[in-house]
Enzyme design. Structure first.
Site, short mmCIF file in Angstrom:
data_model
loop_
_atom_site.label_atom_id
_atom_site.label_comp_id
_atom_site.label_asym_id
_atom_site.label_seq_id
_atom_site.Cartn_x
_atom_site.Cartn_y
_atom_site.Cartn_z
N ARG A 37 0.82 -1.21 0.00
CA ARG A 37 0.00 0.00 0.00
C ARG A 37 0.85 1.27 0.00
O ARG A 37 0.46 2.29 -0.56
CB ARG A 37 -0.95 -0.01 1.20
N LYS A 199 -19.47 -17.28 1.47
CA LYS A 199 -20.92 -17.10 1.59
C LYS A 199 -21.55 -16.33 0.44
O LYS A 199 -21.03 -15.31 0.00
CB LYS A 199 -21.23 -16.37 2.90
#
Length: 395
Positions: A37, A199
């Site tokens: 980053r 999920k």
């Protein structure tokens, strides 16, 4: 979504207040273990210093919960940044507002860099407190939004400050929004999206937003089990979201409505236990044994998915194909990474686990774009407006 950028400003002598995302992982000794980053912000910082700006950087680190906590100090980041910007003076000040900070900013000369202390040491940061945003704004002449990883949060340093200063995008923000925006709005075809993860419920909005746009949607990971269960497969001990079955059914119907091919695993790697050393075997998705669970896509599915990817002109990937932290169940995820590295297409990787996978596979540099924002890229793919992007001025 064309925003003004740092190239639209005459910088010499101006103070550039830049929101970067220096929320990097550190070990217990306070050493940075992955500086991706920080490196991603270098093109913006270098452009500003080269053009005579006085660069004031602000960022968060971790979750100090609105209180000063030295564990989350950005001082080690300032030292690391100095090592990367060898020809530039990088200063650090141990607060982000107040008289000492104003004095440090006033001492800057053209082409210097100052990193402020963690903005989340103030509770007002995450509450988008206007007084804190104004205090930030006093430190700059122009605000530069370059922290895509926090662009989905309306915080004082990402969105609030933009109400008090002219506001433009840095190169990282411009690239993130530009590459993913173009893929969603005007993709080269065939456009293939690969969605994985545990999920269905975590990715409903992403799938809903992608189905009208893609030519094929490949689904793997634990979420594929719920789709297979809806189609009548006995998934035995596999993770199946009972509450998401109705949603999975609707998404299958939505795919038909839009003539988008939704491909599910035809075979899986199954094991009797969720463990790295569990015995495992390849099974057809329709032939799981009663005490088994699906933990990765199987070789036939890998071949099908590879074929789809290699025939594409735009490929977007979000989410692993299995429990790739365990080597026995990582083949599917790494096969996707390898196929994307080979294809002559625009390849976009968004989401933390997918990014980790291409890095572990050693092919991150072969991708057209690897997003720095996990939650932000997910919300962008859902079609949501990101406050940290909306706050920047349009061209």
């Amino acid at each position: 979504m064309a925003k003004k950028t740092i190239e639209d400003v005459a910088w010499r002598g101006k103070r550039a207040l830049v929101r970067v995302d220096f929320n990097v992982p550190m070990n217990d000794a306070g050493e940075i273990t992955d500086d991706t980053r920080i490196r991603a912000a270098l093109p913006t910082i270098t452009y500003l210093t080269d053009h005579g700006a006085r660069v004031v950087l602000m960022s968060h680190l971790g979750r100090p919960k609105g209180e000063r906590n030295e564990k989350y100090s950005l001082r080690p980041v300032a030292e690391h940044l100095q090592g990367l910007l060898k020809d530039t003076h990088v200063f650090f000040v141990d607060d982000c507002i107040g008289d000492a900070v104003k004095a440090a900013v006033a001492d800057l000369t053209d082409g210097n860099v100052l990193l402020l202390e963690n903005v989340r040491f103030y509770a007002g940061e995450e509450k988008n407190n206007p007084d804190l945003a104004k205090a930030f704004a006093e430190l700059g002449d122009v605000f530069v939004g370059d922290a895509f990883g926090t662009a989905h949060r309306a915080h004082a340093s990402t969105a609030g400050v933009a109400e008090y200063l002219p506001s433009v995008a840095g190169f990282l923000m411009q690239k993130e929004v530009g590459v993913m925006g173009e893929a969603l709005a005007n993709p080269a075809r065939p456009f293939v999206a690969i969605i994985g993860g545990a999920k269905v419920s975590d990715k409903i909005s992403v799938i809903e937003n992608l189905l009208p746009k893609v030519d094929a949607l490949l689904i793997g990971g634990g979420m594929a089990n719920t789709f297979l269960a809806v189609q009548g497969y006995d998934m035995a001990k596999s993770l199946v979201e009972a509450d998401a079955k109705e949603t999975a059914e609707k998404l299958l119907q939505l795919a038909k409505q839009h003539n988008s091919r939704l491909l599910l695993p035809t075979d899986v790697v199954a094991a009797k236990a969720f463990a790295a050393d569990a015995e495992h075997a390849v099974r057809k998705a329709s032939e799981l044994e009663a005490d088994e669970m699906a933990l990765d896509i199987g070789p036939a599915t890998i071949q099908t998915f590879e074929s789809e990817i290699l025939g594409a002109k735009t490929v977007l990937w979000n989410g692993p194909m299995g429990v790739f932290e365990m080597p026995a169940f990582a083949k599917g995820t790494f096969a996707i990474a390898d196929a994307m590295a080979k294809v002559n297409a625009t390849t976009i990787v968004g989401g933390g686990d997918s990014v980790a996978a291409v890095e572990q596979a050693g092919v991150a540099d072969k991708m057209s774009h690897v997003s720095t924002g996990g939650g932000a890229s997910l919300e962008f793919l859902e079609g949501k407006t990101l406050p940290g992007v909306a706050a920047l001025e349009d061209k």
